[in-house]
Every structure is written in C-alpha cells, then in structure tokens.
Motif scaffolding. Structure first.
Motif, PDB file in Angstrom:
ATOM      1  N   THR A   1       8.727  -0.940   5.950  1.00 38.07           N
ATOM      2  CA  THR A   1       9.332  -0.120   4.908  1.00 38.07           C
ATOM      3  C   THR A   1       8.790   1.302   4.923  1.00 38.07           C
ATOM      4  N   HIS A   2       7.698   1.543   5.639  1.00 36.18           N
ATOM      5  CA  HIS A   2       7.072   2.869   5.614  1.00 36.18           C
ATOM      6  C   HIS A   2       6.959   3.527   6.989  1.00 36.18           C
ATOM      7  N   GLY A   3       7.103   2.742   8.045  1.00 35.58           N
ATOM      8  CA  GLY A   3       6.973   3.302   9.382  1.00 35.58           C
ATOM      9  C   GLY A   3       5.677   2.877  10.056  1.00 35.58           C
TER      10      GLY A   3
ATOM     11  N   ALA B   1      -0.297  14.380  -1.447  1.00 39.45           N
ATOM     12  CA  ALA B   1       0.795  15.206  -0.919  1.00 39.45           C
ATOM     13  C   ALA B   1       1.989  14.349  -0.495  1.00 39.45           C
ATOM     14  N   HIS B   2       1.741  13.150   0.012  1.00 35.43           N
ATOM     15  CA  HIS B   2       2.833  12.232   0.367  1.00 35.43           C
ATOM     16  C   HIS B   2       3.642  11.866  -0.881  1.00 35.43           C
ATOM     17  N   GLU B   3       2.944  11.535  -1.958  1.00 33.27           N
ATOM     18  CA  GLU B   3       3.651  11.171  -3.196  1.00 33.27           C
ATOM     19  C   GLU B   3       4.408  12.369  -3.750  1.00 33.27           C
ATOM     20  N   VAL B   4       3.807  13.538  -3.681  1.00 31.71           N
ATOM     21  CA  VAL B   4       4.508  14.759  -4.101  1.00 31.71           C
ATOM     22  C   VAL B   4       5.732  14.969  -3.198  1.00 31.71           C
ATOM     23  N   GLY B   5       5.624  14.566  -1.942  1.00 32.44           N
ATOM     24  CA  GLY B   5       6.765  14.627  -1.019  1.00 32.44           C
ATOM     25  C   GLY B   5       7.945  13.807  -1.532  1.00 32.44           C
ATOM     26  N   HIS B   6       7.657  12.659  -2.149  1.00 28.58           N
ATOM     27  CA  HIS B   6       8.740  11.872  -2.761  1.00 28.58           C
ATOM     28  C   HIS B   6       9.370  12.639  -3.925  1.00 28.58           C
ATOM     29  N   HIS B   7       8.539  13.364  -4.653  1.00 30.42           N
ATOM     30  CA  HIS B   7       9.077  14.179  -5.749  1.00 30.42           C
ATOM     31  C   HIS B   7      10.023  15.248  -5.188  1.00 30.42           C
TER      32      HIS B   7
ATOM     33  N   TYR C   1       0.821  -1.181   0.000  1.00 30.56           N
ATOM     34  CA  TYR C   1       0.000   0.000   0.000  1.00 30.56           C
ATOM     35  C   TYR C   1       0.862   1.240   0.000  1.00 30.56           C
ATOM     36  N   PHE C   2       0.382   2.262  -0.693  1.00 27.07           N
ATOM     37  CA  PHE C   2       0.862   3.589  -0.411  1.00 27.07           C
ATOM     38  C   PHE C   2       2.305   3.783  -0.769  1.00 27.07           C
ATOM     39  N   GLY C   3       2.591   3.521  -2.028  1.00 27.46           N
ATOM     40  CA  GLY C   3       3.893   3.951  -2.485  1.00 27.46           C
ATOM     41  C   GLY C   3       4.888   2.831  -2.543  1.00 27.46           C
ATOM     42  N   VAL C   4       5.536   2.763  -3.680  1.00 23.59           N
ATOM     43  CA  VAL C   4       6.582   1.781  -3.859  1.00 23.59           C
ATOM     44  C   VAL C   4       7.783   2.197  -3.047  1.00 23.59           C
TER      45      VAL C   4
ATOM     46  N   MET D   1      12.834   7.472   4.709  1.00 23.32           N
ATOM     47  CA  MET D   1      12.431   8.138   3.474  1.00 23.32           C
ATOM     48  C   MET D   1      10.918   8.370   3.462  1.00 23.32           C
ATOM     49  N   GLU D   2      10.165   7.350   3.882  1.00 23.08           N
ATOM     50  CA  GLU D   2       8.697   7.444   3.870  1.00 23.08           C
ATOM     51  C   GLU D   2       8.195   8.438   4.921  1.00 23.08           C
ATOM     52  N   LEU D   3       8.826   8.404   6.097  1.00 21.44           N
ATOM     53  CA  LEU D   3       8.397   9.333   7.145  1.00 21.44           C
ATOM     54  C   LEU D   3       8.690  10.769   6.727  1.00 21.44           C
TER      55      LEU D   3
HETATM   56 ZN    ZN Z   1       5.820   6.711   0.037  1.00 25.04          ZN
END
Ligand code: ZN
Length: 281
Positions: A251-253, A159-165, A41-44, A195-197
C-alpha cells in the motif's frame, strides 16, 4: 539538521496530557462511527480515510507545546519550516495559497474527523480535519526496531504526512478516490502506492527548498531520510512481519521505490516531477 533559521509553528496541538489517552473533549468521530483501521506503519491508507470524510471537522483541540519540551519544539520547528517552504512553493508553482495543516501530538489514541486515531497505525493525515496525527513513540520505534534513527529521519516522516496534506489541497485525493475504492484490492492498492510515493516525493521537494532557503541539511541527513524511507517500505515491513513479500498487498511502495521518489523530489524541487501516477516503477 539545522533548524535555527526555521520558525516555530503555532499549529501544533498537544493532546498528550489527556488522562485516558483520548483527545480532550473527545467525541468519537462522525456519527458515532468508530473506525477500526488496519494497523500499519507510517500513515493510514488514504482511501480508508476518504470513505468517511463527510463528517464535520473534529472540534477537539489541545494546548500549545511547552517551551521546555525539546521533542515537541522540534516537531513545531519542522512543521513551521514546512509551512514557510510550502507557502513559497505554492506561490511559485501553483496558482493557489497554501492553507496550513495542524499537527496533533497525542499518546495512544485520539479522536479525529476520520474516526479514532490509534498509535499502532503510525503517523497519519486526516483530510477531513486537515490534521497530521503523531504519537512520538513512533520515533522511538523507528530508532529501536526499524533501525532508522536521526532527527532528519523524523523530519522526513512529518514532511511525508504534510505531503498528504498537499495532495489533499491540490485535489489529488479526490481525483483518485474512485480508483482507490474499487473492489479489486490489488488495483486499489496500486493506486495507494502511487499516492504514498508522491507524498515521499513531496517530502523531497520540501527538503530541496528548505535546503536552498535555510540550509537545513547537515552531512548524513539525506542518508537518514533514505534509511527511514527504506525501513518503512512495504517489502521491508512485510519481511519483518511475515518473512516474505506480497507485492499485491503493498500500500506504500517498496523500499527502493520510496527512496527513489524522495530523492527525485529532493533533486528537482518541482511538483510536476512528482507525478507518480504517470510514471512506472
Ligand atoms: Zn503516507
């Protein structure tokens, strides 16, 4: 969530009308490599993606979102708000310009510069083509199965995915690439969690400034985002999937970590307060 003062992004590519679910003109990623990414879920996990980022950018595109498509328009508004907000954050907190990412709406599967994107992976960001990939079925899933409804919960995901950008643009992906690719899985996963946090914290930074500039938040919105952050915590998902929790496999917290970092970004609005790599916990 109030978006009446936010502009509509022109960076949304609508690939949902493709017959097969493949992106139009869909070449299958770099060098014919089709990537079987672990469903999550929620992002590779960005380190999975970064192993393959040396290919040319994906050339597939879609149409713009139809005016009579409320869900598509909502996504375009949220993305437009992130563009406006991050442009001003970059102007005041970094010495660079913000290059806008694109966002692809698709159904089922689509080609990306990082390999085949599949809806089962949840929303994700591909650094090689600077695109966020989103199958809107994920929002139904959040509402029905993860118990995280609400428009601001959806905005938080975007916004989380944009955060990865933002991490990509600031060179943070690159900086931690080697650590994420080390053979010690537990240590590599720990870097992925940081990275995810940080992406969660950046989502909070966006919300802080969007609120200050355009008063986007309505009562209950922050709670919606926190509920979503909690619902996609690794411990919550593992408990749902297998009945117990394995912290080394995170992997995401955890739910608590994800809520804490989103809240921290929201309270502070400062990129420097999102240094999850320096912080414990
Ligand atoms: Zn993510």
């Amino acid at each position: 969530m109030r978006l009446n003062r936010s502009r509509t992004s022109s960076n949304v590519e609508d690939r949902r009308s493709g017959r097969s679910g493949l992106g139009r003109g869909g070449s299958l990623g770099i060098g014919g490599i089709v990537l079987a990414l672990v469903a999550m879920y929620f992002g590779v996990d960005p380190n999975v993606v970064l192993n393959l980022v040396d290919g040319p950018a994906s050339t597939t595109s879609g149409s713009t979102v139809a005016p009579d498509d409320p869900q598509g328009q909502f996504v375009a508004k949220v993305l437009g708000d992130t563009e406006e907000t991050w442009r001003s954050i970059f102007a005041t907190q970094t010495n660079g310009q913000y290059p806008e990412p694109r966002l692809v709406l698709y159904r089922g599967a689509t080609s990306t510069a990082c390999g085949m994107g599949q809806a089962a992976m949840g929303p994700f960001y591909c650094p090689a083509d600077q695109r966020v990939y989103l199958d809107l079925a994920f929002f139904d899933e959040m509402q029905r199965r993860l118990n995280a409804p609400g428009d601001f919960a959806q905005a938080y995901v975007i916004a989380h995915e944009v955060g990865h950008h933002v991490q990509n643009v600031l060179g943070i992906f690159e900086k931690h690439a080697a650590e994420r690719q080390q053979p010690d899985r537990a240590r590599a996963n720990a870097v992925s969690v940081r990275m995810e946090l940080q992406a969660d914290c950046y989502a909070g930074v966006w919300a802080h400034h969007a609120q200050a500039q355009r008063a986007v938040l309505e009562p209950g919105d922050v709670e919606e985002a926190l509920a979503a952050a909690s619902a996609v915590g690794d411990d919550t998902l593992q408990r749902k999937a297998q009945g117990h929790v394995v912290p080394d496999a995170f992997t995401h917290g955890s739910a608590a970590q994800r809520m804490r970092w989103f809240q921290r970004g929201l309270d502070s609005g400062q990129l420097r307060d999102c240094d999850t790599f320096a912080a414990g916990g």
